[in-house]
Design a protein around this motif. Structure first.
Motif, PDB file in Angstrom:
ATOM      1  N   GLN A 163       0.834  -1.201   0.000  1.00 49.37           N
ATOM      2  CA  GLN A 163       0.000   0.000   0.000  1.00 49.37           C
ATOM      3  C   GLN A 163       0.871   1.254   0.000  1.00 49.37           C
ATOM      4  O   GLN A 163       0.562   2.247  -0.658  1.00 49.37           O
ATOM      5  N   LEU A 164       1.993   1.193   0.732  1.00 48.14           N
ATOM      6  CA  LEU A 164       2.904   2.330   0.783  1.00 48.14           C
ATOM      7  C   LEU A 164       3.521   2.596  -0.583  1.00 48.14           C
ATOM      8  O   LEU A 164       3.653   3.745  -1.014  1.00 48.14           O
ATOM      9  N   GLY A 165       3.873   1.518  -1.299  1.00 46.46           N
ATOM     10  CA  GLY A 165       4.452   1.663  -2.639  1.00 46.46           C
ATOM     11  C   GLY A 165       3.477   2.317  -3.605  1.00 46.46           C
ATOM     12  O   GLY A 165       3.852   3.184  -4.393  1.00 46.46           O
ATOM     13  N   VAL A 166       2.199   1.908  -3.526  1.00 46.36           N
ATOM     14  CA  VAL A 166       1.169   2.482  -4.396  1.00 46.36           C
ATOM     15  C   VAL A 166       0.960   3.953  -4.053  1.00 46.36           C
ATOM     16  O   VAL A 166       0.831   4.804  -4.942  1.00 46.36           O
ATOM     17  N   ARG A 167       0.941   4.270  -2.760  1.00 49.51           N
ATOM     18  CA  ARG A 167       0.768   5.659  -2.323  1.00 49.51           C
ATOM     19  C   ARG A 167       1.934   6.517  -2.811  1.00 49.51           C
ATOM     20  O   ARG A 167       1.734   7.636  -3.313  1.00 49.51           O
TER      21      ARG A 167
END
Length: 244
Positions: free
Chosen positions: A11-15
Protein backbone atom coordinates in the motif's frame (compact mmCIF):
# COMPACT_ATOMS: atom_id res chain seq x y z
CA UNK A 1 10.30 17.25 2.75
CA UNK A 2 7.35 15.02 1.96
CA UNK A 3 6.39 12.41 4.50
CA UNK A 4 4.22 9.35 4.05
CA UNK A 5 3.06 7.65 7.23
CA UNK A 6 3.84 4.00 7.78
CA UNK A 7 1.46 1.46 6.31
CA UNK A 8 1.57 -1.93 4.61
CA UNK A 9 4.52 -2.26 2.22
CA UNK A 10 2.45 -2.74 -0.93
CA UNK A 11 0.00 0.00 0.00
CA UNK A 12 2.90 2.33 0.78
CA UNK A 13 4.45 1.66 -2.64
CA UNK A 14 1.17 2.48 -4.40
CA UNK A 15 0.77 5.66 -2.32
CA UNK A 16 4.33 6.75 -3.10
CA UNK A 17 3.75 6.07 -6.80
CA UNK A 18 0.99 8.72 -6.81
CA UNK A 19 3.08 11.12 -4.70
CA UNK A 20 6.05 10.73 -7.03
CA UNK A 21 3.87 11.39 -10.08
CA UNK A 22 2.50 14.54 -8.43
CA UNK A 23 6.05 15.65 -7.68
CA UNK A 24 7.06 15.15 -11.33
CA UNK A 25 4.09 17.17 -12.59
CA UNK A 26 4.32 19.98 -10.02
CA UNK A 27 8.08 20.70 -10.02
CA UNK A 28 7.89 20.03 -12.98
CA UNK A 29 10.40 17.44 -14.12
CA UNK A 30 10.14 17.83 -17.89
CA UNK A 31 10.06 14.96 -20.38
CA UNK A 32 13.67 13.92 -21.05
CA UNK A 33 14.93 15.08 -17.65
CA UNK A 34 16.24 12.78 -14.92
CA UNK A 35 14.51 12.44 -11.57
CA UNK A 36 16.53 12.46 -8.30
CA UNK A 37 18.27 9.22 -7.38
CA UNK A 38 16.87 6.56 -5.05
CA UNK A 39 18.61 7.93 -1.97
CA UNK A 40 17.39 11.50 -2.55
CA UNK A 41 13.81 10.35 -3.19
CA UNK A 42 13.84 8.18 -0.04
CA UNK A 43 14.86 11.22 2.01
CA UNK A 44 12.41 13.55 0.29
CA UNK A 45 9.41 11.29 0.88
CA UNK A 46 10.49 9.80 4.21
CA UNK A 47 10.43 6.16 3.06
CA UNK A 48 12.86 3.33 2.47
CA UNK A 49 14.73 2.86 -0.79
CA UNK A 50 12.88 -0.40 -1.49
CA UNK A 51 9.61 1.56 -1.43
CA UNK A 52 11.08 4.08 -3.87
CA UNK A 53 12.09 1.22 -6.19
CA UNK A 54 8.53 -0.14 -6.03
CA UNK A 55 7.04 3.26 -6.89
CA UNK A 56 9.48 3.83 -9.76
CA UNK A 57 8.68 0.37 -11.11
CA UNK A 58 4.98 1.27 -11.06
CA UNK A 59 5.55 4.49 -13.01
CA UNK A 60 7.72 2.62 -15.50
CA UNK A 61 4.81 0.23 -16.08
CA UNK A 62 2.48 3.21 -16.55
CA UNK A 63 4.79 4.70 -19.20
CA UNK A 64 5.83 7.75 -17.13
CA UNK A 65 9.43 6.78 -16.32
CA UNK A 66 12.22 4.87 -18.03
CA UNK A 67 15.22 3.38 -16.24
CA UNK A 68 18.41 3.71 -18.27
CA UNK A 69 21.13 1.46 -16.93
CA UNK A 70 24.16 3.46 -15.89
CA UNK A 71 22.44 6.81 -16.49
CA UNK A 72 19.51 6.99 -14.09
CA UNK A 73 15.72 7.23 -14.28
CA UNK A 74 14.17 9.64 -16.78
CA UNK A 75 10.71 11.08 -17.38
CA UNK A 76 9.49 9.91 -20.78
CA UNK A 77 5.88 11.12 -20.59
CA UNK A 78 3.52 13.16 -18.43
CA UNK A 79 0.60 11.01 -19.60
CA UNK A 80 -0.09 7.55 -18.19
CA UNK A 81 -0.73 4.58 -20.46
CA UNK A 82 -4.39 4.83 -19.48
CA UNK A 83 -4.52 8.36 -20.94
CA UNK A 84 -2.10 7.67 -23.79
CA UNK A 85 -2.27 3.88 -24.40
CA UNK A 86 0.04 3.92 -27.43
CA UNK A 87 2.68 6.18 -25.88
CA UNK A 88 2.21 8.86 -28.54
CA UNK A 89 3.30 11.63 -26.17
CA UNK A 90 6.84 10.25 -26.34
CA UNK A 91 7.18 11.02 -30.05
CA UNK A 92 9.06 14.29 -30.33
CA UNK A 93 8.15 15.52 -33.84
CA UNK A 94 4.59 16.67 -33.18
CA UNK A 95 4.01 17.85 -36.75
CA UNK A 96 4.90 14.43 -38.17
CA UNK A 97 2.84 12.74 -35.45
CA UNK A 98 -0.18 14.93 -36.22
CA UNK A 99 0.09 14.12 -39.94
CA UNK A 100 0.35 10.39 -39.26
CA UNK A 101 -2.65 10.59 -36.96
CA UNK A 102 -4.60 12.30 -39.75
CA UNK A 103 -3.77 9.43 -42.08
CA UNK A 104 -5.31 7.09 -39.53
CA UNK A 105 -8.28 9.35 -38.83
CA UNK A 106 -9.10 9.54 -42.53
CA UNK A 107 -9.21 5.73 -42.58
CA UNK A 108 -11.62 5.35 -39.69
CA UNK A 109 -13.51 8.51 -38.65
CA UNK A 110 -15.61 8.95 -41.82
CA UNK A 111 -16.84 5.36 -41.38
CA UNK A 112 -17.50 5.99 -37.68
CA UNK A 113 -19.60 9.04 -38.60
CA UNK A 114 -21.48 6.98 -41.18
CA UNK A 115 -22.21 4.29 -38.59
CA UNK A 116 -23.28 6.94 -36.07
CA UNK A 117 -25.84 8.29 -38.57
CA UNK A 118 -27.31 4.80 -38.85
CA UNK A 119 -27.43 3.93 -35.16
CA UNK A 120 -27.64 7.06 -33.00
CA UNK A 121 -30.76 7.30 -30.83
CA UNK A 122 -32.77 10.43 -30.10
CA UNK A 123 -30.95 11.23 -26.85
CA UNK A 124 -27.55 10.70 -28.49
CA UNK A 125 -28.55 13.04 -31.32
CA UNK A 126 -29.70 15.66 -28.83
CA UNK A 127 -26.37 15.46 -27.01
CA UNK A 128 -24.43 15.70 -30.27
CA UNK A 129 -26.27 18.91 -31.25
CA UNK A 130 -25.57 20.30 -27.77
CA UNK A 131 -21.84 19.55 -28.07
CA UNK A 132 -21.70 21.06 -31.55
CA UNK A 133 -23.33 24.25 -30.21
CA UNK A 134 -20.91 24.40 -27.27
CA UNK A 135 -17.81 24.07 -29.45
CA UNK A 136 -19.11 26.81 -31.74
CA UNK A 137 -19.90 29.09 -28.81
CA UNK A 138 -16.45 28.61 -27.29
CA UNK A 139 -14.84 29.37 -30.65
CA UNK A 140 -16.91 32.54 -31.08
CA UNK A 141 -16.15 33.65 -27.51
CA UNK A 142 -12.44 33.04 -28.16
CA UNK A 143 -12.25 30.61 -25.26
CA UNK A 144 -10.45 27.28 -25.09
CA UNK A 145 -12.60 24.87 -27.10
CA UNK A 146 -10.25 21.87 -27.16
CA UNK A 147 -11.79 19.85 -24.32
CA UNK A 148 -15.27 20.24 -25.80
CA UNK A 149 -13.93 19.42 -29.29
CA UNK A 150 -12.54 16.17 -27.91
CA UNK A 151 -15.90 15.38 -26.34
CA UNK A 152 -17.65 16.08 -29.67
CA UNK A 153 -15.55 13.49 -31.52
CA UNK A 154 -15.78 11.08 -28.58
CA UNK A 155 -19.57 11.27 -28.66
CA UNK A 156 -19.68 10.52 -32.38
CA UNK A 157 -17.74 7.33 -31.64
CA UNK A 158 -20.25 6.46 -28.91
CA UNK A 159 -23.12 7.12 -31.32
CA UNK A 160 -21.79 4.32 -33.52
CA UNK A 161 -22.88 1.90 -30.75
CA UNK A 162 -19.88 -0.24 -31.61
CA UNK A 163 -17.88 -1.29 -28.54
CA UNK A 164 -14.65 -1.74 -30.49
CA UNK A 165 -14.97 1.76 -31.98
CA UNK A 166 -15.36 3.14 -28.45
CA UNK A 167 -12.03 1.52 -27.56
CA UNK A 168 -10.42 3.70 -30.24
CA UNK A 169 -11.62 6.89 -28.52
CA UNK A 170 -8.29 7.53 -26.68
CA UNK A 171 -6.49 7.41 -30.03
CA UNK A 172 -8.95 9.83 -31.64
CA UNK A 173 -8.65 12.10 -28.61
CA UNK A 174 -4.85 12.10 -28.90
CA UNK A 175 -5.18 13.13 -32.54
CA UNK A 176 -7.60 15.98 -31.76
CA UNK A 177 -5.44 17.30 -28.91
CA UNK A 178 -2.20 17.04 -30.92
CA UNK A 179 -3.71 18.97 -33.82
CA UNK A 180 -5.40 21.56 -31.61
CA UNK A 181 -2.20 22.29 -29.70
CA UNK A 182 -0.39 23.01 -32.98
CA UNK A 183 -2.99 25.07 -34.86
CA UNK A 184 -4.32 27.34 -32.08
CA UNK A 185 -7.74 28.18 -33.60
CA UNK A 186 -6.48 28.79 -37.14
CA UNK A 187 -9.45 26.92 -38.64
CA UNK A 188 -12.28 28.53 -36.73
CA UNK A 189 -14.83 28.95 -39.52
CA UNK A 190 -14.00 25.67 -41.27
CA UNK A 191 -14.31 23.77 -37.99
CA UNK A 192 -17.64 25.37 -37.11
CA UNK A 193 -19.10 24.67 -40.56
CA UNK A 194 -17.88 21.09 -40.90
CA UNK A 195 -18.82 20.17 -37.32
CA UNK A 196 -22.30 21.45 -38.11
CA UNK A 197 -22.42 19.46 -41.35
CA UNK A 198 -21.38 16.25 -39.57
CA UNK A 199 -23.93 16.86 -36.82
CA UNK A 200 -26.81 17.62 -39.20
CA UNK A 201 -26.10 14.51 -41.27
CA UNK A 202 -26.00 12.23 -38.21
CA UNK A 203 -29.18 13.77 -36.78
CA UNK A 204 -30.93 13.25 -40.14
CA UNK A 205 -29.70 9.67 -40.40
CA UNK A 206 -27.78 10.49 -43.58
CA UNK A 207 -24.88 8.02 -43.41
CA UNK A 208 -23.33 9.06 -46.73
CA UNK A 209 -23.64 12.74 -45.83
CA UNK A 210 -22.03 12.13 -42.42
CA UNK A 211 -19.14 10.30 -44.04
CA UNK A 212 -18.57 13.05 -46.62
CA UNK A 213 -18.82 15.81 -44.01
CA UNK A 214 -16.25 14.10 -41.80
CA UNK A 215 -13.90 13.68 -44.78
CA UNK A 216 -14.27 17.41 -45.49
CA UNK A 217 -13.62 18.27 -41.82
CA UNK A 218 -10.44 16.19 -41.72
CA UNK A 219 -9.30 17.42 -45.15
CA UNK A 220 -9.44 21.08 -44.07
CA UNK A 221 -7.46 20.22 -40.96
CA UNK A 222 -4.86 18.21 -42.86
CA UNK A 223 -4.33 20.95 -45.44
CA UNK A 224 -3.68 23.46 -42.66
CA UNK A 225 -1.27 21.07 -40.96
CA UNK A 226 0.71 20.50 -44.16
CA UNK A 227 1.09 24.27 -44.63
CA UNK A 228 2.24 24.66 -41.03
CA UNK A 229 4.73 21.81 -41.40
CA UNK A 230 6.22 23.41 -44.50
CA UNK A 231 6.52 26.76 -42.73
CA UNK A 232 8.05 25.09 -39.67
CA UNK A 233 10.60 23.21 -41.77
CA UNK A 234 11.58 26.36 -43.66
CA UNK A 235 12.06 28.15 -40.35
CA UNK A 236 14.28 25.37 -39.05
CA UNK A 237 16.24 25.44 -42.31
CA UNK A 238 16.93 29.15 -41.92
CA UNK A 239 18.07 28.67 -38.35
CA UNK A 240 20.46 25.88 -39.35
CA UNK A 241 21.88 27.68 -42.42
CA UNK A 242 25.58 28.52 -41.96
CA UNK A 243 26.53 32.17 -41.60
CA UNK A 244 28.73 33.28 -44.49
Amino acid sequence: MYHIEKMGKRQLGVRLEDELLNYILKVPVEVGQKIPNEFELAQRFGVGRSTVREAVKGLVTRGILEVRRGSGTFVVSHHSLEEDPLGLARLEDKYKLALELFELRLMIEPEIASLAAQKAGDEEKRRLKELCDKVEQLYNDEKDHLEMDVEFHTHIARCSQNRVVEMLVPLINSAVITFGSLTHRKLKQETIETHRAVTDAIVCGDSVGAKCAMIMHLTYNRQMLVKMMESHQKGEGRQQAPVE
